[in-house]
Design a protein around this motif. Structure first.
Motif, PDB file in Angstrom:
ATOM      1  N   MET A   1      37.106  15.198  94.909  1.00 10.28           N
ATOM      2  CA  MET A   1      36.869  14.349  93.732  1.00 10.28           C
ATOM      3  C   MET A   1      38.170  13.643  93.369  1.00 10.28           C
ATOM      4  O   MET A   1      39.230  14.260  93.345  1.00 10.28           O
ATOM      5  CB  MET A   1      36.380  15.222  92.561  1.00 10.28           C
ATOM      6  CG  MET A   1      35.869  14.418  91.367  1.00 10.28           C
ATOM      7  SD  MET A   1      34.303  13.589  91.692  1.00 10.28           S
ATOM      8  CE  MET A   1      33.183  14.989  91.729  1.00 10.28           C
ATOM      9  N   SER A   2      38.093  12.342  93.107  1.00 12.09           N
ATOM     10  CA  SER A   2      39.298  11.568  92.795  1.00 12.09           C
ATOM     11  C   SER A   2      39.779  11.873  91.382  1.00 12.09           C
ATOM     12  O   SER A   2      39.076  12.474  90.576  1.00 12.09           O
ATOM     13  CB  SER A   2      39.007  10.071  92.938  1.00 12.09           C
ATOM     14  OG  SER A   2      37.952   9.690  92.083  1.00 12.09           O
ATOM     15  N   VAL A   4      40.885  11.468  87.468  1.00 12.46           N
ATOM     16  CA  VAL A   4      40.197  10.865  86.328  1.00 12.46           C
ATOM     17  C   VAL A   4      40.969   9.631  85.872  1.00 12.46           C
ATOM     18  O   VAL A   4      42.169   9.693  85.610  1.00 12.46           O
ATOM     19  CB  VAL A   4      40.079  11.879  85.174  1.00 12.46           C
ATOM     20  CG1 VAL A   4      39.477  11.217  83.939  1.00 12.46           C
ATOM     21  CG2 VAL A   4      39.227  13.067  85.607  1.00 12.46           C
ATOM     22  N   ALA A   5      40.266   8.505  85.779  1.00 14.41           N
ATOM     23  CA  ALA A   5      40.877   7.266  85.293  1.00 14.41           C
ATOM     24  C   ALA A   5      40.905   7.279  83.771  1.00 14.41           C
ATOM     25  O   ALA A   5      40.279   8.133  83.118  1.00 14.41           O
ATOM     26  CB  ALA A   5      40.097   6.068  85.808  1.00 14.41           C
ATOM     27  N   GLN A  14      35.268   9.449  83.935  1.00 10.22           N
ATOM     28  CA  GLN A  14      35.023  10.362  85.050  1.00 10.22           C
ATOM     29  C   GLN A  14      34.615   9.575  86.298  1.00 10.22           C
ATOM     30  O   GLN A  14      33.936   8.549  86.194  1.00 10.22           O
ATOM     31  CB  GLN A  14      33.922  11.359  84.689  1.00 10.22           C
ATOM     32  CG  GLN A  14      34.199  12.196  83.455  1.00 10.22           C
ATOM     33  CD  GLN A  14      35.417  13.091  83.598  1.00 10.22           C
ATOM     34  OE1 GLN A  14      35.800  13.459  84.712  1.00 10.22           O
ATOM     35  NE2 GLN A  14      36.040  13.441  82.473  1.00 10.22           N
ATOM     36  N   PRO A  15      34.999  10.040  87.481  1.00 14.63           N
ATOM     37  CA  PRO A  15      34.583   9.348  88.713  1.00 14.63           C
ATOM     38  C   PRO A  15      33.081   9.443  88.963  1.00 14.63           C
ATOM     39  O   PRO A  15      32.521   8.633  89.691  1.00 14.63           O
ATOM     40  CB  PRO A  15      35.387  10.043  89.809  1.00 14.63           C
ATOM     41  CG  PRO A  15      35.755  11.367  89.240  1.00 14.63           C
ATOM     42  CD  PRO A  15      35.897  11.175  87.769  1.00 14.63           C
ATOM     43  N   LEU A  16      32.423  10.409  88.337  1.00 18.64           N
ATOM     44  CA  LEU A  16      30.978  10.551  88.497  1.00 18.64           C
ATOM     45  C   LEU A  16      30.380  11.118  87.210  1.00 18.64           C
ATOM     46  O   LEU A  16      30.908  12.082  86.649  1.00 18.64           O
ATOM     47  CB  LEU A  16      30.656  11.494  89.670  1.00 18.64           C
ATOM     48  CG  LEU A  16      29.167  11.776  89.887  1.00 18.64           C
ATOM     49  CD1 LEU A  16      28.453  10.515  90.352  1.00 18.64           C
ATOM     50  CD2 LEU A  16      28.967  12.905  90.892  1.00 18.64           C
ATOM     51  N   TYR A  17      29.302  10.497  86.749  1.00 15.04           N
ATOM     52  CA  TYR A  17      28.546  11.010  85.608  1.00 15.04           C
ATOM     53  C   TYR A  17      27.159  11.397  86.104  1.00 15.04           C
ATOM     54  O   TYR A  17      26.551  10.693  86.919  1.00 15.04           O
ATOM     55  CB  TYR A  17      28.413   9.945  84.525  1.00 15.04           C
ATOM     56  CG  TYR A  17      29.703   9.634  83.791  1.00 15.04           C
ATOM     57  CD1 TYR A  17      29.983  10.204  82.549  1.00 15.04           C
ATOM     58  CD2 TYR A  17      30.639   8.759  84.329  1.00 15.04           C
ATOM     59  CE1 TYR A  17      31.161   9.918  81.873  1.00 15.04           C
ATOM     60  CE2 TYR A  17      31.822   8.465  83.671  1.00 15.04           C
ATOM     61  CZ  TYR A  17      32.080   9.048  82.442  1.00 15.04           C
ATOM     62  OH  TYR A  17      33.246   8.753  81.779  1.00 15.04           O
TER      63      TYR A  17
END
Length: 528
Positions: A1-2, A4-5, A14-17
């Motif tokens: 997982m990358s 957090v921006a 989040q990179p994914l929701y």
């Protein structure tokens, strides 16, 4: 997982929701139906499925005659509303022939000194059919009354006029600086405008409470919402203290926000702002009329994000910003011209800016359904996060005694400056990409010829003022200005006496100076 921006408001993205992001999310309470409390999904049930937003292009430069020609071009090109830009002397209550105005006449907007200029500015335009927005604050009452008088000369009654005066002086103390009077007196004038328009101009939006200029000064989306709504609460309290019923004036309040290129956060910002305002009006001010609980707003694309380098790239930025405003549910929109980072827009650039809106409205499918992002994992999460961050800042303003007290302590200004400094460092260090500036730059820029303001405008405007003062009834003007001073010393509404002075061709500067004689001028205090 990358990793957090971070958003513009320095909140995590989040990179994914997924479904876990909305665990416990109550769609009925948080969203409601479009056109119903808390208005998260928009203030009208059908939004753009019936008709698009008002396409309002901001224009005004040089003389009233030149601006009038530009307005006719915009109306001919299909714009549904006009937005007037005024030059700096007009914004600060000075006539064009005053020493302080030298070098600024007609530079950033149109010079308006008297009713004669307003008459020229709107000559041949159907004021009962065109909605007019005036970006004017401290002297908003003066410009509005001139507009009403010119409309009356055309046989148009006050109840036929639609439009908006910005009239938001609190943000001037925070971000722009075009104030005239001290805050207390400025608020008194604003409440007089509310009362006057309730009687005389019932369809007019009496204030456009602005986050745009704070955003242009460096405010994050969360700060933009928070400080705008905190200022709005101060205006509502002022009007109620002056004896107005909340449901008599609140339906005519409107707001003004920026649209940045950060598409997702901007859409979330608009949705969060509607929800916060609906609850403030219902729960704090006990507004019963649903229209009092609606946050209706105008949007302008982000001037601060335009670049002088590779200016044509700004067309792409503006298209994305405009799309974000539409997906966020704006009621009207101004799209900046691609060359505004260099100079006042050329005719071609202004037309392209309008065409940008028309393409979004008529060539995409985003107007076919209301609030297309509703229920999105990422959108609902970001809306909730922004709402929480904005409410924390609103409480911080309230803890300092409200918007005016916080302004006097320098709170909002220092918070915005801190955010602006963070962004500037990120750009300088290439941590934040600005295409054409710190990445993908050209070794040599293509030549561009900007629109230039004729330096003779100032002399011509001064000549017109000299002629006006010779032709008018100067004794009548002096008496009218004395009556205005008397009203300002007392508790009577100052607008009726101001209107009589303007009808006799008193100038905007003379009106402002008369009020300065009584109320004084605001002198900022350095707080840090």
């Amino acid at each position: 997982m990358s990793a957090v921006a971070r958003s513009e408001s320095d909140l995590p993205i989040q990179p994914l929701y997924d479904g876990a992001a909305l665990n416990g999310f109550d769609a009925g309470a948080r969203l409601g139906a479009p056109g119903q409390f808390p208005f998260t999904r928009g203030v009208y049930p059908s939004m753009y499925t019936g008709r698009p937003w008002t396409m309002r292009q901001y224009a005004g430069f040089g003389t009233a005659k030149e601006s009038n020609e530009r307005y006719h071009e915009l109306v001919g090109a299909g714009t549904g509303g006009l937005s007037v830009a005024f030059d700096l002397p007009t914004q600060m209550g000075y006539d064009s022939d005053e020493a302080v105005a030298q070098g600024e006449v007609g530079k950033v907007g149109v010079a308006i000194d008297s009713i004669d200029d307003i008459r020229t500015l709107f000559q041949g335009l159907p004021l009962d059919k065109v909605s007019t927005s005036m970006t004017i604050n401290a002297p908003a009452s003066t410009l509005l009354l001139m507009y009403q008088l010119v409309a009356a000369e055309q046989g148009i009654a006050g109840n036929q006029l639609t439009g908006t005066i910005q009239n938001d002086v609190l943000k001037e103390y925070i971000a722009r600086g075009t104030y005239i009077y001290p805050p207390k007196q400025s608020l008194r004038l604003i409440s007089d405008i509310f009362s006057y328009c309730h009687r005389e101009l019932p369809r007019w939006n009496t204030i456009s409470i602005s986050g745009y200029h704070m955003a242009e000064a460096g405010a994050t989306p969360a700060q933009e919402i928070a400080f705008t709504l905190a200022n709005a609460k101060e205006y509502v309290r002022t009007a109620i203290s002056a004896g107005l019923d909340v449901d008599d004036f609140a339906p005519r309040l409107s707001f003004f926000f920026v649209a940045r290129t950060t598409l997702l956060e901007e859409i979330a910002k608009f949705r969060a702002a509607r929800r916060i305002w609906a609850r403030i009006m219902r729960d704090e001010f006990h507004a019963k009329n649903p229209k009092s609980q609606m946050l209706r707003f105008h949007t302008q694309t982000a001037g601060v994000q335009l670049t002088a380098q590779q200016p044509e790239v700004n067309l792409v930025r503006v298209a994305l910003q405009g799309l974000g405003a539409v997906l966020g549910g704006t009621q009207s929109l101004h799209t900046n011209s691609y060359d505004e980072a260099i100079a006042l827009p050329t005719q071609k650039a202004a037309r392209l800016a309008l065409r940008t809106q028309q393409i979004i409205a008529y060539e995409t499918d985003v107007t076919k359904t209301v609030d297309p992002f509703a229920g999105s994992y990422v959108m609902e999460s970001m809306t909730d996060d922004l709402e929480a961050a904005a409410m924390e800042l609103i409480h911080a303003v309230e803890d300092r005694g409200g918007a005016v007290a916080a302004i006097e302590q320098g709170f909002q200004k220092s918070e915005i400056e801190r955010s602006a400094y963070r962004v500037a460092l990120e750009i300088d260090n290439a941590e934040r990409t600005v295409v054409g500036v710190n990445k993908f730059a050209l070794d040599e820029e293509e030549p561009y010829e900007p629109l230039r303001v004729d330096p003779r405008i100032e002399a011509d405007q001064c000549d017109r003022l000299e002629a006006l003062r010779k032709e008018r009834d100067n004794d009548g003007v002096r008496r009218a200005l004395d009556e205005l001073r008397a009203a300002a010393r007392g508790t009577d509404n100052v607008l009726p006496t101001m209107r009589e002075a303007l009808k006799l061709r008193a100038t905007g500067g003379e009106i402002s100076h008369a009020l300065r004689d009584v109320w004084g001028a605001h002198v900022p205090v350095e707080t840090f």
